[in-house]
Write a protein that holds these residues in place. Sequence first.
Motif, short mmCIF file in Angstrom:
data_model
loop_
_atom_site.label_atom_id
_atom_site.label_comp_id
_atom_site.label_asym_id
_atom_site.label_seq_id
_atom_site.Cartn_x
_atom_site.Cartn_y
_atom_site.Cartn_z
N ILE A 242 -4.64 -0.19 1.08
CA ILE A 242 -5.58 -1.31 0.70
C ILE A 242 -3.65 -1.21 -0.60
CG2 ILE A 242 -6.42 -1.80 -1.95
CD1 ILE A 242 -8.90 -0.57 -0.72
N GLY A 243 -3.54 -2.78 -1.26
CA GLY A 243 -2.45 -2.50 -2.01
C GLY A 243 -2.79 -1.92 -3.19
N ASP B 66 0.97 -1.23 0.14
CA ASP B 66 0.33 0.16 -0.09
C ASP B 66 0.49 0.87 0.49
OD1 ASP B 66 -1.54 2.06 0.41
OD2 ASP B 66 -2.63 1.48 2.29
N SER B 67 0.92 2.11 -1.12
CA SER B 67 1.87 2.93 -1.13
C SER B 67 0.96 4.65 -0.37
CB SER B 67 2.16 3.99 -2.69
OG SER B 67 0.71 4.12 -3.32
N ASN B 68 -0.32 4.56 -0.15
CA ASN B 68 -1.23 5.01 0.37
C ASN B 68 -2.11 5.78 1.64
OD1 ASN B 68 -3.15 4.35 -0.80
ND2 ASN B 68 -4.34 6.11 -2.14
N ASP C 239 -4.35 3.77 2.43
CA ASP C 239 -5.85 3.67 2.48
C ASP C 239 -5.67 1.69 3.31
OD1 ASP C 239 -5.19 2.30 0.38
OD2 ASP C 239 -6.48 3.47 -0.67
N MET D 90 -8.91 2.13 -6.53
CA MET D 90 -8.25 1.75 -5.59
C MET D 90 -6.92 1.69 -6.01
SD MET D 90 -10.04 -1.71 -3.89
CE MET D 90 -9.36 -2.73 -5.37
CA CA Z 1 -3.43 1.87 -1.24
#
Ligand code: CA
Length: 562
Positions: free
Chosen positions: A28-29, A22-24, A26, A75
């Motif tokens: 979720i990847g 997950d980069s942001n 949230d 997403m």
């Molecule tokens: Ca994400």
Amino acid sequence: MKKSDWWKHAVVYQIYPKSFQDSNGDGIGDLKGIISRLDYLKRLGVNVLWLCPVYQSPMDDGGYDISDYYHIHPMFGDDADMDELIRKADGMGIKILMDLVVNHTSDEHEWFQQALKDPDSKYADYYIFKETADGNPPNNWRSYFGEPAWTRVEGTNRFYLHEFSRKQPDLNWENEALREEIYRMVNYWLDKGLAGFRIDAIGNIKKRLEYETFQPDGEDGLRYIGDWVLNQPGIEVFLQELNERTFRPHNSMTVAEANVPEELLNLFIGEEGFFSMVFDFSYTDIDVPATGEWFRPRDFTVEELRKAIFSSQRMVQEKGWGALYLENHDQNRSVNKYIPEEEIGYHSKTMLASLFFFLRGTPFIYQGQEIGMENIRMASIDDYDDIATRGQYARAMNAGLDKETAFDIVAKRSRDNSRTPMQWDSGKNAGFSSADRTWIRVNPNYKSINAADQEHPDSVLSFYRELIRLRKDSKYSDIIISGEFLPYESEDPCVIAYQRSTAHERLLVIHNFQNRQSAIRLPKGHLKTVTGNFPDNHTQKDTPQRLYRLLPYECIALYMNE
Ligand code: CA
Ligand code: GLC
């Protein structure tokens, strides 16, 4: 090897994007997360990535229900992120495969919405509708996820067919306009520089439609649908056309999710075959019946496993090329499937790795397999996201199993076992995400199983790196890639040994698939150790008796030059 066979040299890594990185924050990847981990993948040594679906989708079945083939689900990022991933990976010598899901769409796809609205629209014939006079379903087929395979269009006697969930209506490949739409879409992605596809449920696109009430095979009064929709006569016409119009002109790598019987293998993977390779289910589904009902698990022995692997190898090498795998997003973790719980550890994990990695074919590593990730056991059925897990649980209860037994069995086989987040390090959420809540639970064992802690030579991760290096970039590469597969005799049924051979070379790989010592007779001649998981044991290969004493879960690869 022909130039067009570049994929024979590939080592593929399968990514489940929702659970990779997950980069942001949230939970979720996403694609940017994958980009940020390209260095890790490069260092691992893989040169092809297969991404599970990242298209727009209501995510009823983990993205295998696509509502727009041309755009990335927000997403996961946006279309530009996908382009960036393809470009950056390419710069590092890594090619990308996407998942191609064309047996069905989402019910939220524009085509299906049009088809529902207007039974006379051209889109109605893109799907399989059937009206009945009495308002009962056209037949009693059971979908793969356990529900009836026909769902009624509200307020009508019109039903649509879905082999999977009711949110995944099946496409009608008999319709030429639909096929044209599919080819256009496939070429759109290939023209972007995609190396190819893993092709979902492609053996299911031809249906033999029969409308009657079949003899039920379960307590639910329904009948397994497979016999009418798998590898049906006439499918070859569609597959041929698909190949000619899309993959072949692009020299793509294609891996078909299709359990192909021997008599059809040549058509699928022969010299002029429809695909580069197919996945074979014979040894990964050895623990479940052919109908795929996990709630009726099957016991199996190591000997049966050996037989299944050997017969698959012999069959496939005769016709063409195979895909090797132990895990994917539909399977539980391989160590939990093949190794008794108390015996899971470094040696059993590396033994399994060697067992599949030296076979003939292109290996596919599923994310986390290279660090020996294990099954998760969640607290209750409500913690599971996977639609198949819930379906199997309902069927188990319906079949009269008590709650606890049903839960135990289903939890062990759940597809969510392999869908938990990648375990990068021992920090928050295993380094997967900074969110307070991830979309699915992180396996609590991440403190002891994670990639960062395995940056030392005696780890599962290092062993995988070594196997990949040997295959891709060593003096053994040729024999590992092209050598003929031959079984090697062992008296102990729990020892799986095989050879790969060329005119003057031989590679012998031995696996002691049990928690006991054993022994095996070695061939005469000078044997060089290639790799193994008990290096201290290797000196005995040179004793005059030619009897090699194997330690519990030992594996060793030996090389001879004749
Ligand atoms: Ca994400
Ligand atoms: C394939 C996929 C699986 C999915 C099904 C329906 O088997 O691997 O995850 O649920 O097709 O698309």
